[in-house]
Write an enzyme that holds these catalytic residues in place. Sequence first.
Site, PDB file in Angstrom:
ATOM      1  CB  THR A 574     102.654  16.543  58.972  1.00 56.92           C
ATOM      2  OG1 THR A 574     103.005  17.568  59.913  1.00 56.92           O
ATOM      3  CG2 THR A 574     103.825  16.300  58.040  1.00 56.92           C
ATOM      4  CB  CYS A 575      98.801  19.454  61.493  1.00 55.74           C
ATOM      5  SG  CYS A 575      98.885  20.960  60.515  1.00 55.74           S
TER       6      CYS A 575
END
Length: 610
Positions: A574-575
């Site tokens: 997700t980052c």
Amino acid sequence: MASLPKLLQQLIEDSSGSGAPLEAGALTVDLEAARQAFDQMLAVPWIKQTVNLKGLLDLLIVSRRHIKSPEILLILLTCPLLQEDSNVMNGALRLAVVIGDLSEKTLTTLRSFWSSLSASILIRHIMVFKNALGFMLKNGLLETHDPGVRLLLEALKLLYKANKVGKSYKVPLSTFYVEEISSTLQLHVDVNLWLTFSKQEDNEQTPAIFCRYPFVFPLVCKVAVFNILACVMKEAHHVVHGMGFPWPQNFLGDALDSPVPVFQLTLRRTHLVEDTFRHLAAADHSVFKRELVVQFVDDRKIMNVNKKDFFLHVFDKLMDPESEMFMYNESRTLAWFPPKLKVEEKRYFLFGVLCGLALYNHNIIHLPFPLALFKKLLRVKTSLEDMREFEPVLAESWRCILEDYSPDEVEALETTFTVSWGDEEAELDPDEPGKLVTGSNRKEFVAACVNHAFNKSVERVFELFRRGFFKVCNMDVVEFFQSEELQTVMVGQENYDWEVFKENTLYEGDYHAGHPTIITFWQVFENLSAENKRKFLLFLTGCDRIPFLGMDVVRMTVAVLPDATEIHLPESLTCHFLLLLPMYKRYPVERTMETRLLQAINHNRGFWKD
């Protein structure tokens, strides 16, 4: 018929005569008719060529200290010649100089006149000064010590204040945004000037500081200013000394004394909210402004956690009705602070700190509150419109009492000054229990109902929340935002454009737009329901809403999941907005791809993944 220049010259001479000034609001010229006349006359080439706008403005400059009525300014600002590039600088600057020299009484009259104008005429006047600022920015003519810059900003400020009529605005606030600021103004320099001169009033020696006029900032610039200041606070001992900026000590607080510029939360997954609140309650308030680091501890193993995942899960738990922190509207879609608390008071202070930490660390959060929350944070008065968002049926009943019913019909209702709110019956006028609503006091009744719901009943608990929020975020910068802007920045938006999302996707390794697996993926994705597309966005980015800048900044990268077997599901980081998609022989079959994708997006991941 007199020529246009002669008419304007006569108006200038008349306005600087010895007659008594007009009363504020007593506008005697029809600016709409003037606009039409200007447009028609200037469409004739020989008339347009005879207009010596510079000479007329020079005449106005000479007589500016003798102007008794500002109506001539309104007429000139309506002239379309001031919208042309050849006149945008000299015309706007000269008019800004004239306005800057008006007496306080005449300025009050001018503002009153502007408040009475139609939206179309007001926009035309705003554009004169706004275009001049934009022209200076685009052409590198902006000198912060040029008094003309401040005069243009002050003229826009006067128009900005005139734009607010009662509880509403005549033209959208975005009308004042000078878009050129985003690409040309050195915001970090302007922020530095703003802080350096924070305790000094404007004078001829102080530079023009755009941060003192935040209404001209597009939203992206307001966020940039907020982030610049947050960055300074997080890395104070590096940034301040390394860049040599003379940041005021009173702004930095204890940041320079901190040898470790992080605020670390070490949490147990099974006690997420309890551990978070325990850490926040025990921490010195100065550490909230440091860089946030979240760690998860389980069976003596410690791992760093993506902050997006942390905020996603902690707010999901806090906003769950089982937390008992909030009351909900009838449709269970929006939350509000309860008049009668079921949890400790201090939790609302800590909730405010947590919301501030999310904004301070650039994280969108699940915060299903009405716009009233963000209005109150910015000290903007709530209204019946806010109740219409939260409880539309209740708001409509109050509107009917206020607007539709005759005085006899209102009295026939036999309604008393009481309101049922948050499972409590509240007396709105304690000095007169049982007071009946009548045709003459119905405005008072509706105002009291709205005030009780959004203010009086939650006064103590909201103040705790607000105090916690501003323990993290700098109030002076947060107040750059309009209520709607603050809401959008904090909770994101839902203007999904999946075509843009697809067009902006990047591919790595063996994958490319024409790869069979990628073609199948997009075929499956396009057939997903709206809900499942949002779930995919959550799976990919850690949030199911998009940032305030829109879908264009959500740029997915697709790469091959290494060593994938038949049982592997797609994975994400997700980052990095990274989708790791398995590639094996049978995967391009649509049914298989759909099954794997749905399993993935409905599977626990990120912070919650085992």
